[in-house]
Design an enzyme around this catalytic site. Structure first.
Site, PDB file in Angstrom:
ATOM      1  N   GLU A  34      -4.406  11.872   7.473  1.00 45.43           N
ATOM      2  CA  GLU A  34      -3.226  11.004   7.365  1.00 45.43           C
ATOM      3  C   GLU A  34      -2.377  11.258   6.119  1.00 45.43           C
ATOM      4  O   GLU A  34      -2.710  11.995   5.221  1.00 45.43           O
ATOM      5  CB  GLU A  34      -3.615   9.521   7.498  1.00 45.43           C
ATOM      6  CG  GLU A  34      -4.411   8.921   6.395  1.00 45.43           C
ATOM      7  CD  GLU A  34      -4.733   7.439   6.645  1.00 45.43           C
ATOM      8  OE1 GLU A  34      -4.475   6.928   7.754  1.00 45.43           O
ATOM      9  OE2 GLU A  34      -5.259   6.798   5.719  1.00 45.43           O
ATOM     10  N   ASN A  74       0.837  -1.204   0.000  1.00 44.71           N
ATOM     11  CA  ASN A  74       0.000   0.000   0.000  1.00 44.71           C
ATOM     12  C   ASN A  74       0.872   1.254   0.000  1.00 44.71           C
ATOM     13  O   ASN A  74       1.693   1.408  -0.912  1.00 44.71           O
ATOM     14  CB  ASN A  74      -1.094  -0.015   1.067  1.00 44.71           C
ATOM     15  CG  ASN A  74      -0.666  -0.197   2.496  1.00 44.71           C
ATOM     16  OD1 ASN A  74      -0.253  -1.278   2.891  1.00 44.71           O
ATOM     17  ND2 ASN A  74      -0.810   0.832   3.314  1.00 44.71           N
ATOM     18  N   ASP A  75       0.729   2.183   0.916  1.00 45.06           N
ATOM     19  CA  ASP A  75       1.308   3.529   0.820  1.00 45.06           C
ATOM     20  C   ASP A  75       2.761   3.546   0.339  1.00 45.06           C
ATOM     21  O   ASP A  75       3.598   2.765   0.805  1.00 45.06           O
ATOM     22  CB  ASP A  75       1.312   4.220   2.191  1.00 45.06           C
ATOM     23  CG  ASP A  75      -0.028   4.221   2.874  1.00 45.06           C
ATOM     24  OD1 ASP A  75      -0.960   3.584   2.367  1.00 45.06           O
ATOM     25  OD2 ASP A  75      -0.135   4.847   3.934  1.00 45.06           O
TER      26      ASP A  75
END
Length: 754
Positions: free
Chosen positions: A502, A303-304
């Site tokens: 975030e 992911n990120d």
């Protein structure tokens, strides 16, 4: 010479001995008494069982209940499931008395793993004489039931009862039970089973089965725990294999431990093996759904984007990685490098979970020998760090040689594994003095202690005007906070920014290429941004939030720090969120890198995004068209065929109601009257400019990325094209359209040397 009689006698003895041996080895299986079913819960009600409270409902559940993850591993059509009404419901379920007639009582069990609260008990004389709980206490566990058994030899002949208990509310406040039987053979989950390895090869290989119960694996080196992760170990045939790189432990002896091991498994923990390769390596990057010019990890979930930094000729891409499964979990910093932003080499995981938590998102910088030009900071500010200021040259003290270190900032996400249970979220550092090959965690971690429950995702960069390091940190809700530091270790809080959630990002860009006219950009995980001014301690917004992208598969992007001044680009890469890769040993992907610029529009200054110029390195076949009319029913691309495409076009709809590219069966449509550009349910409000529509489209196996009007509008779309025709179409509907220019390229794979 051996007498014939003796030979015959010996043969008979040997044969008899073998029969006796087979009998003793296999008699428990061959001559075991038939199991006695205590309860299989296949009726619509509980019969003579007594139910109290509201957790167990009117009768056994037909599998998964509303709001519950999928329940697997039970037998037949029904089971005991106390998720009736969710985890807040409580109650108990008690059987009639029965006589213990076999050495073991076995049962399938899952759900919450809270001793005495989500459990099954054996009652004798009203007292609990045996107990077992479910398997889960942490978010993200599995609802799979597994066998467990009690040894009840000492209770044979006694009258007993079974009691199933759910007295817990909150997460995993339920219990699943099925098929309670009396048996002669133990069906058991063994706790903390261990295997010992002397590490002589690069990998430990693990079989994985999606949907299997999560198990915790721990690796100890001479008694010290060095790794801990959860994994869905395959009890029989695996879906794929994952690996743990143990090359750093070469020549050492390690102990591998599993928290629970089923005696019914055919493979699982016993199948883990050591080798220089991993199963599937011979087909690496050629798998059916492997994107061919977008980065994906060899194995596991991605992911990120994290820690993106340029250092000594290499772009370093770190990313959130679960090395051991197809789903999110075990957050670790994966690591890949590139010299051209297109071809990537996976270096393996850089920063691993520890007793402070799993490794959540963050950023990285190259620590140059910079000097502060701003003097001392206001001592009234909150001093977050715990160490005294270091010298300006190598102010952090991390540098040990001639090479400038890479310093990574990440969130230690406490309470995300048994190793870090009860530990809060804090911010930490790891640094590398060998160009990112290895990282050392700072012994003074954390550098910022607990602020709020989930504070995370530090973005750090150098601010030239004030000569200090700046950190932007998500605190909670919609708040970022700005911190500053002289040495990367000690941080002072300065101000707040409201409106973002975030994964903060912050950088400066020139407007229309004018270095004397710049604006600062701030955004969060969704990418929507504000423009404004930043003085080194406070961001002053000049706009509200501006929409960044119009697709449905973009999240948690970051830009590269330390790009050389001679390049000057602001290069962004993001997570292709929700682009699932079914039936693959990997999942999710990173979107293609884009260059970000600011331009003046009729609505004010806006951020444009375009694929980095290095994509031209992948060009293969090329077709081009100039000044061509497209009539209704005509397809000028009928002779084009391929799997991977880059399309650049300047179109004039003119008399057409719609203009549409059909890319391997997937339409990208522009509706003239509504001024909407659409693809697979996503749309962007795109106005023609001087009657023209400018499009650039990148098509990979699992995605279509659309850039409209020279990058003002961006639509990243997940699309599984692997089964679709390898064709292209350009269609005009309602009238003729005009192609001012159009270039179509098939693209080469980044994973091959061709």
């Amino acid at each position: 010479m051996v007498p014939a009689s003796l030979t015959k006698f010996s043969s008979v003895k040997i044969f008899s001995f073998m029969l006796i041996l087979i009998y003793f080895l296999f008699s428990p299986l061959c001559f075991a008494e038939e199991p006695i079913i205590i309860a299989d819960f296949e009726s619509e009600d509980y019969g003579a069982w007594q139910s109290e409270g509201d957790a167990f409902g009117e009768g056994p559940a037909e599998g998964t209940l509303p709001g519950q993850m999928e329940v697997t591993g039970f037998q037949g059509q029904r089971l005991v499931n106390s998720f009736n009404g969710g985890d807040e419901a409580t109650g108990s379920l008690t059987s009639p008395q029965f006589e213990v007639k076999r050495p073991y009582i076995s049962f399938l069990i899952g759900g919450g793993g809270y001793e005495g609260k989500t459990c099954i008990n054996l009652l004798s004389g009203g007292e609990v004489v045996r107990t077992a709980e479910g398997t889960n206490t942490q978010a993200g566990g599995s609802e799979q039931l597994m066998w467990d058994s009690w040894n009840v030899r000492d209770l044979q002949g006694e009258m007993v009862k079974i009691q199933i208990v759910d007295s817990r509310t909150g997460g995993w406040g339920h219990i699943n039970v099925d098929h309670i039987i009396q048996t002669s053979i133990e069906r058991k989950v063994v706790h903390n089973k261990q295997r010992e390895f002397e590490f002589t090869s690069k990998y430990l290989n693990f079989p994985v089965k999606n949907g299997a119960a999560k198990r915790w694996i721990r690796l100890y080196i001479y008694g010290e725990k060095v790794r801990e992760f959860d994994i869905r170990l395959a009890p029989s045939d695996p879906d794929f294999w994952v690996y743990l790189d143990v090359s750093e432990f070469a020549g050492k002896t390690g102990t591998l431990e599993i928290d629970r091991y089923s005696t019914q498994w055919q493979t699982g923990f016993d199948a883990v093996f050591q080798a220089e390769t991993f199963p599937g390596q011979d087909n690496l990057y050629q798998e059916k759904r492997r994107p061919q010019f977008h980065f994906t990890s060899r194995r596991g979930w991605v992911n990120d984007t994290n820690g993106m930094v340029y250092h000594n000729g290499k772009y370093h891409l770190f990313y959130q990685h679960n090395p051991y499964g197809w789903n999110w979990g075990n957050m670790t910093w994966g690591h890949a490098v590139s010299t051209d932003l297109v071809h990537w080499e996976e270096w393996g995981d850089a920063i691993h979970p520890d007793q402070m938590g799993t490794i959540f998102s963050g950023s990285a910088v190259v620590e140059h020998d910079k000097s502060s030009s701003a003097g001392s900071e206001d001592e009234s500010k909150c001093f977050v760090g715990i160490n005294s200021l270091a010298n300006e040259k190598n102010s952090s003290g991390f540098r040990t040689g001639s090479e400038e270190p890479i310093v990574a900032f990440y969130t230690s996400a406490g309470n995300n594994s048994p190793w870090s249970r009860g530990v809060p979220f804090t911010q930490s550092i790891a640094y590398s003095n060998d160009g990112g090959r290895t990282f050392t965690k700072y012994e003074g971690n954390p550098i910022i202690g607990e602020i709020a429950g989930g504070t995370r995702d530090p973005k750090v960069f150098w601010h030239d005007s004030t000569g200090r390091w700046v950190m932007v940190l998500w605190i909670e809700n919609d708040k970022f906070s700005i911190f500053t530091s002289d040495n990367l270790i000690n941080w002072r809080i300065q101000s707040d920014i409201k409106g973002f959630f975030e994964c903060p990002e912050m950088f400066e860009l020139p407007v229309d290429g004018d270095p004397s006219n710049t604006k600062w950009v701030v955004y969060g995980a969704a990418g929507d941004y504000k423009l404004g001014d930043f003085n080194g301690t406070e961001f002053t917004p000049e706009t509200g939030k501006i929409k960044f992208q119009h697709g449905k598969n973009f999240y948690a992007s970051q830009t590269f720090n330390n790009i050389p001044d001679s390049d000057g680009r602001r290069i962004q890469m993001g997570w292709g969120r929700g682009i699932d890769m079914p039936d693959m040993p990997f999942n999710q992907m990173i979107l293609f890198p884009v260059s970000l610029t600011l331009h003046t529009t009729e609505q004010g200054v806006r951020m444009f995004k375009n694929p980095v110029k290095e994509i031209s390195k992948l060009h293969n076949r090329h077709w081009d068209w100039q000044s061509q009319e497209v009539s209704t029913g005509e397809n000028p691309l009928s002779d084009v065929s391929g799997e991977l495409f880059r399309i650049k076009a300047v179109l004039e709809p003119r008399g057409a109601d719609k203009v549409e590219f059909v890319i391997r069966g997937t339409p990208v449509t522009y509706d003239v009257s509504s001024e909407q550009l659409t693809c697979l349910g996503s749309s962007a409000p795109v106005s023609l400019k001087n009657g023209k529509l400018t499009l650039e489209i990148l098509a990979d196996r699992m995605s279509i990325e659309i850039f409209a009007q020279n990058g003002r509008y961006y639509m990243p779309i997940g699309a599984d094209l692997t089964e679709n025709p390898k064709s292209l179409e350009l269609c005009s509907e309602g009238g003729n359209a005009f192609v001012e220019s159009m270039d179509v390229y098939t693209l080469k794979s980044i994973w091959t040397s061709e």
